[in-house]
Enzyme design. Sequence first.
Site, PDB file in Angstrom:
ATOM      1  N   HIS B  62       0.855  -1.189   0.000  1.00 42.44           N
ATOM      2  CA  HIS B  62       0.000   0.000   0.000  1.00 42.44           C
ATOM      3  C   HIS B  62       0.890   1.238   0.000  1.00 42.44           C
ATOM      4  O   HIS B  62       1.973   1.250   0.597  1.00 42.44           O
ATOM      5  CB  HIS B  62      -0.913   0.013   1.234  1.00 42.44           C
ATOM      6  N   ASP B  64       0.975   4.068   1.462  1.00 43.17           N
ATOM      7  CA  ASP B  64       1.412   4.751   2.688  1.00 43.17           C
ATOM      8  C   ASP B  64       2.493   3.974   3.443  1.00 43.17           C
ATOM      9  O   ASP B  64       2.900   4.375   4.540  1.00 43.17           O
ATOM     10  CB  ASP B  64       0.223   5.084   3.599  1.00 43.17           C
ATOM     11  N   HIS B 140      -4.351  -8.379   6.523  1.00 40.64           N
ATOM     12  CA  HIS B 140      -4.738  -7.075   6.012  1.00 40.64           C
ATOM     13  C   HIS B 140      -5.410  -7.273   4.645  1.00 40.64           C
ATOM     14  O   HIS B 140      -5.606  -8.401   4.206  1.00 40.64           O
ATOM     15  CB  HIS B 140      -3.478  -6.195   5.931  1.00 40.64           C
ATOM     16  N   HIS B 268       0.130   4.528  13.340  1.00 41.85           N
ATOM     17  CA  HIS B 268      -0.750   4.362  12.179  1.00 41.85           C
ATOM     18  C   HIS B 268      -2.148   4.889  12.472  1.00 41.85           C
ATOM     19  O   HIS B 268      -3.163   4.245  12.225  1.00 41.85           O
ATOM     20  CB  HIS B 268      -0.821   2.890  11.738  1.00 41.85           C
TER      21      HIS B 268
END
Lengths: 307, 307
Positions: B62, B64, B140, B268
Amino acid sequence: MNLTILGCYAATPRTFSNPTSQVLEIRERVFLIDCAEGTQVALRKNKIKFGKINHIFISHLHGDHFYGLIGLISSFALLNRTTELHVYGPEGIKEVILLQLKLAKAYTQYPLHFHELRSTEPEIIFEDEKVRVSTIPLQHRVYTNGFLFEEKQRERKLNADALREFKVDASQMHNLKAGKDYVTETGSIIPNRDLTLDPRRSLRYAYCSDTQYFEELATMIQDVDVLYHESTFLQTEIHLCERTKHATAAQAAKIAKLAGVRKLILGHYSTRYDGIELFKTEAEAIFPDVHLADDGKNFNFEADFNL
Amino acid sequence: MNLTILGCYAATPRTFSNPTSQVLEIRERVFLIDCAEGTQVALRKNKIKFGKINHIFISHLHGDHFYGLIGLISSFALLNRTTELHVYGPEGIKEVILLQLKLAKAYTQYPLHFHELRSTEPEIIFEDEKVRVSTIPLQHRVYTNGFLFEEKQRERKLNADALREFKVDASQMHNLKAGKDYVTETGSIIPNRDLTLDPRRSLRYAYCSDTQYFEELATMIQDVDVLYHESTFLQTEIHLCERTKHATAAQAAKIAKLAGVRKLILGHYSTRYDGIELFKTEAEAIFPDVHLADDGKNFNFEADFNL
């Protein structure tokens, strides 16, 4: 036209200087030109609304012009964008962006259109009723285009005093703005120029980064109002230009002079130099009207340049 | 062990908050964990020397956690790096980095090794004489690993007073540090424990981001000294965890408690919240020793945590 420099330094992002990205506002359109790493943060800092950007023009696929694009495209998705986004850039740009979206399982919910460029001749890549954008093929280590942004001719301005004098009907205003003559009820013709005034001059902006010096460039950008031209080096480092395919401030000024432009903005400075004032000094010895880009700097072509 | 948080916010980079990246200094090794857009600037801000980073661990693809990697790899090349760089991350990471280097015609002049991960069981991915790194399979939206960093047992400390008393020869020091007994010239054996002191305790750090809550995680990180666990949401937004596969601060604390860790660091954070203090409050109701990550914050496990 209004140009905001988000970043204008070469090579790597640093604490106080960003690589290349700029925003051109032209007739209510907001165009992003190049998109280095950190562009989305620079957009926020400069209070540019993400949602207004519908067209992104990428000159070439070097990191300092391109590595922020995937992040911006992803953030548009996170921000629930629904409007179309158009990306113009060299062949390969679609593959690399789509691969990253695939790996992240994060395809955009908004329409994302790629317009891949491969021509080595100038071509029109965007056109609507107010604006035209064309490529300016440059000479760099990889396939690279500059971009020429042109306002189309504006509508003629109505002359309120004349309209009253000739008792022109309100229904005719659209035709008059478009340059048509006025035919009275009795059939006589009043020339348009008696009822309207010349519109504000249409402007042309040429973005040229990155490129080595080559004289043919001047013919492609003849008489533009504002030229942004890279000046990675000063003449003291001209020996680096051949290998890196970059230009010096003096070479940028030569192109400006050859092309007969009105204003020259320098940028894409190597971070090897302590300051940027010497770029201006060097260019001014050749071309009189030189301006220095810097991160966060804004150039309003009408107000600042009196164009 | 020394942990520097370069960024610890979810989703997009913002003016005053970076997405995930952190630097772990462990027995003279400098490990970079995740590498969001802007990481190279954050490294400069935090005065981490680029050249010391030889191993980069990417949890998942991902943006980020990953979109700053290509820029950092390119900058290493511009900085004339010559030493090997090892990148550990999910399958696909090699293809996307190499594609970008190919399009930029900018292959690195230093050896760049990819270690692609695809196992869903914990596995050792790096080991030398002082340190071991293993994966922690997480749950995830895409294939994701946390990482367990372990100091290997340190050498025993020499007891200077005892060495003098038994007149131990200098040539034996290496054996004594390794835990061997000492045999005198007359053949009698002096047990190692009479000549040395216990070494400083070896530490273990577990990095777990991003993941949904699942109890089996606790068994993989049992008794670690420090756990970094994502807490994207507060319990008020727990309904968002199922779709996004993220955890709340309370869930992070539950894992810390189940695993019997000594310290919990939260990070996070979703940028939807005004501040981060509430994450600490929520977690402390379940687990006593909670610390908040924040951009630029440094945790020295020995000095700050008394470990």
